[in-house]
Enzyme design. Structure first.
Site, PDB file in Angstrom:
ATOM      1  N   GLY A 111       0.772  -1.286  -0.128  1.00  0.00           N
ATOM      2  CA  GLY A 111      -0.099  -0.087   0.137  1.00  0.00           C
ATOM      3  C   GLY A 111       0.855   1.307   0.050  1.00  0.00           C
ATOM      4  N   CYS A 112       0.320   2.403   0.703  1.00  0.00           N
ATOM      5  CA  CYS A 112       0.777   3.714   0.554  1.00  0.00           C
ATOM      6  C   CYS A 112       1.536   3.929   1.612  1.00  0.00           C
ATOM      7  CB  CYS A 112      -0.141   4.572   0.373  1.00  0.00           C
ATOM      8  SG  CYS A 112      -1.342   4.361  -1.216  1.00  0.00           S
ATOM      9  N   GLY A 113       2.399   5.062   1.648  1.00  0.00           N
ATOM     10  CA  GLY A 113       3.218   5.690   2.650  1.00  0.00           C
ATOM     11  C   GLY A 113       4.520   5.134   2.533  1.00  0.00           C
ATOM     12  N   ARG A 182       2.435   0.359  -6.416  1.00  0.00           N
ATOM     13  CA  ARG A 182       2.839   1.681  -7.467  1.00  0.00           C
ATOM     14  C   ARG A 182       4.149   2.038  -7.252  1.00  0.00           C
ATOM     15  NH1 ARG A 182       1.339   6.389  -4.554  1.00  0.00           N
ATOM     16  NH2 ARG A 182       0.358   5.913  -2.425  1.00  0.00           N
ATOM     17  N   ARG A 213      -2.283   7.044  -8.418  1.00  0.00           N
ATOM     18  CA  ARG A 213      -2.395   8.419  -7.988  1.00  0.00           C
ATOM     19  C   ARG A 213      -1.009   8.822  -7.933  1.00  0.00           C
ATOM     20  NH1 ARG A 213      -1.461   9.149  -2.355  1.00  0.00           N
ATOM     21  NH2 ARG A 213      -1.418   7.443  -1.102  1.00  0.00           N
TER      22      ARG A 213
END
Length: 271
Positions: A111-113, A182, A213
């Site tokens: 995921g993100c971060g 991503r 994004r």
């Protein structure tokens, strides 16, 4: 070095609210722990698609500031175990000494971060702004995003991966990489660009398109690669916009058909 990137699984489908009477097959993207070692010292473990791993190792090392160029990597070896894959990089002594000075514990996620940093200044690293370049036509950027979708073979199969692509000033995709993460897809692309630098156009002459994004980290990696245009399918964050403005990167979001929104450095895009 690399494992299968997808696997088949038995599933039950619900269509129009009705449970199917029998199981069916589906294809799932593989997600594998990838550990990176530098000169025998463990540094990071990321969850990634087990493909293009040498590109990933070089790109991650570049965008994290561990190396200054692909030539700082003397060798890459891999070890496969039931738990994942270990990429063992031998890097120049100067880069190894620098890494030891700022070594940190990382724990990667799909995921993100952030991947874990010890101090706040490590979040936004001191990356020089991207030098000015001739503007690229808006049509070329839109064409590049459409062309990227055609290159997403693993996403077509599984629906679970992101992609990052580098296109020339005419919008032709020269390189593309996929991954469940991503950030990983972008690192793989940047690593591939760095490894072919001797016989390819300079990355700064083209642009990067991503199927996600645009977070601040995506902008930061783009700047580390020396590319002045980042175009994303979805929205940027506010921090990404401010960082793009500071690093001289044209940041585009909401790429849909013939539409997009330009958030920073409009002078890099022409009509």
């Amino acid at each position: 070095m690399e494992k299968e990137t997808s696997t088949r699984a038995r599933v039950l489908r619900i269509r129009d609210g009705v449970l199917a009477p029998a199981p069916d097959d589906d294809v799932l993207a593989e997600e594998t722990p990838i550990a990176l070692e530098y000169n025998g010292i463990s540094h990071a473990t990321m969850l990634a698609t087990p493909a293009d791993l040498e590109d990933f190792a070089v790109g991650f090392s570049l965008t994290e500031g561990i190396i200054d160029g692909a030539r700082d990597v003397r060798d890459i070896e891999s070890r496969t175990s039931p738990d994942g894959i270990v990429l063992s990089l031998t890097i120049s002594s100067a880069c190894a000494a620098r890494l030891k000075e700022r070594r940190r514990a990382l724990s990667g996620r799909t995921g993100c971060g952030l991947c874990g940093v010890e101090t706040l200044p490590e979040v936004l690293r001191d990356i020089p702004p991207v030098p000015p370049a001739a503007p690229v036509r808006a049509r070329a950027v839109l064409d590049a995003m459409r062309a990227l979708r055609v290159r997403q073979s693993l996403h077509t199969l599984t629906g679970a991966t992101h992609a990052a692509g580098w296109a020339d000033a005419d919008g032709a995709i020269a390189l593309a990489r996929e991954d469940v993460g991503r950030h990983n897809a972008l690192d793989k692309l940047i690593g591939a660009l760095a490894r072919r630098a001797d016989d390819a156009p300079a990355p700064g002459t083209g642009l990067i398109v991503v199927s996600s994004r645009a977070s601040f980290e995506m902008v930061q990696k783009t700047a580390a690669a020396g590319v002045g245009i980042l175009a994303a399918v979805s929205a940027p964050t506010a921090l990404a916009q401010r960082l793009a403005d500071r690093l001289n990167i044209a940041l585009l979001g909401f790429m849909r058909d013939n539409d997009t929104t330009l958030y920073a450095h409009a002078e890099r895009i022409s009509a």
